[in-house]
Design a protein around this motif. Structure first.
Motif, short mmCIF file in Angstrom:
data_model
loop_
_atom_site.label_atom_id
_atom_site.label_comp_id
_atom_site.label_asym_id
_atom_site.label_seq_id
_atom_site.Cartn_x
_atom_site.Cartn_y
_atom_site.Cartn_z
N LEU A 263 0.95 -1.20 -0.16
CA LEU A 263 0.02 0.16 0.05
C LEU A 263 0.76 1.32 0.06
N VAL A 264 1.85 1.31 0.69
CA VAL A 264 2.88 2.62 0.78
C VAL A 264 3.92 2.46 -0.42
N GLY A 265 3.79 1.40 -1.35
CA GLY A 265 4.99 1.46 -2.25
C GLY A 265 6.25 0.75 -1.98
N LEU A 266 6.25 0.06 -0.92
CA LEU A 266 7.67 -0.50 -0.46
C LEU A 266 7.81 -1.95 -0.91
N GLU A 267 6.95 -2.63 -1.64
CA GLU A 267 7.25 -4.02 -1.95
C GLU A 267 8.74 -4.00 -2.60
N GLY A 268 9.31 -5.26 -1.89
CA GLY A 268 10.66 -5.73 -2.39
C GLY A 268 11.73 -4.93 -1.57
N LYS A 269 11.35 -4.14 -0.62
CA LYS A 269 12.39 -3.32 0.32
C LYS A 269 12.14 -4.05 1.52
N GLU A 270 11.61 -5.04 1.90
CA GLU A 270 11.50 -5.68 3.32
C GLU A 270 12.74 -5.72 4.26
N ARG A 271 13.61 -6.15 3.48
CA ARG A 271 15.04 -6.45 3.98
C ARG A 271 15.99 -5.28 4.13
#
Ligand code: ADP
Ligand code: ADP
Length: 229
Positions: free
Chosen positions: A125-133
């Motif tokens: 929702l906040v556009g951070l998919e792929g930045k989890e790590r």
């Protein structure tokens, strides 16, 4: 959703009140900007909603509850219904993006299963998919604020309070943050945002509540940062 009835807050009896006879209602689903010069009472307003401070006189209602009557052991539950975002992000520096958002669920006892399911949805929702790590120090300011917003909304609060959320961001990044806050509001969350960012206020055309020396001097729907004369 939020109602102030003749609320006065005095921190120090020798100075003028920080808030002085505030009567105000923010309805469920509203988006309101809180504007006014430094010292006008914006942060005090937000702190009263969170019951970090108590009104000296008058009543503050949040989601139908008179916050002064909430016993202290129930204050954490009251605050669980309110997400908060700050100018300086306030992320946990030793947890990655996923861990920062997951932590807000862990402290209220959500299951690992719920956390694994919900955190990726909110990060998307906040556009951070792929930045989890990523760790906070590996993120831009705008990305850090997106993490902070994800953390603030992951437990689905009815109210989101934002205190100068674009204060440390450049104009283009700020627009991205406002698009996210707008989307959260359209999903039904009441948003109150204290700000000095005139370009943002003027472009959003939302309710503007202006404080001056602890009083409401203007309250307009679809308002601008500065009063139109
Ligand atoms: P704003 O967020 O608009 O800058 P504040 O709510 O922080 O305004 O401050 C309103 C007034 O209350 C100011 O005069 C400020 O100095 C005073 N004030 C704020 N917090 C405190 C405090 N903890 N103790 C004493 N005075 C305070
Ligand atoms: P811990 O409290 O053990 O340090 P975190 O706060 O990092 O764990 O994460 C909370 C939960 O989310 C744990 O169940 C963890 O296994 C899981 N988790 C953490 N990071 C990720 C990720 N990037 N992808 C999927 N699950 C994760």
């Amino acid at each position: 959703m939020i109602r102030f009835e003749d609320v006065t807050k005095v921190y120090d009896a020798t100075s003028r009140p920080a808030l002085d006879g505030i009567d105000l209602e923010v309805d469920h689903g509203d988006f309101a900007f809180l504007v006014g010069p430094s010292g006008s009472g914006k942060s005090t307003f937000l702190r009263l909603v969170l019951r970090e401070e108590r009104a000296t006189t008058g009543e503050v209602y949040v989601a139908g509850k008179n916050v002064a009557r909430v016993p202290s052991w129930r204050v954490p539950r009251l605050r669980r219904g309110i997400g908060v975002v700050f100018q300086d992000f306030r992320l946990l520096p030793n947890k990655d993006v996923f861990g920062n958002v997951a932590f807000a669920m862990q402290v209220i006892g959500k299951s690992r299963h719920m956390i694994r399911e919900t955190v990726p949805e909110v990060l998307k929702l906040v556009g951070l998919e792929g930045k989890e790590r990523r760790m906070p120090h590996e993120l831009s300011g705008g990305e850090q604020q997106r993490v902070a917003i994800a953390r603030a909304i992951v437990n689905k609060p009815g109210i989101l309070l934002a205190d100068e959320p674009t204060g440390n961001l450049d104009p283009a990044t700020s627009v991205g943050i406002m698009n996210i806050l707008d989307r959260i509001n359209q999903n039904g969350t009441t948003v109150v945002m204290a700000t000095h960012d005139d370009d943002i206020v003027n472009s959003m055309k939302r309710r503007v509540i202006e404080l001056s020396a602890g009083r409401v001097v203007r309250d307009e729907t679809g308002g601008e940062y500065t009063a139109m004369i």
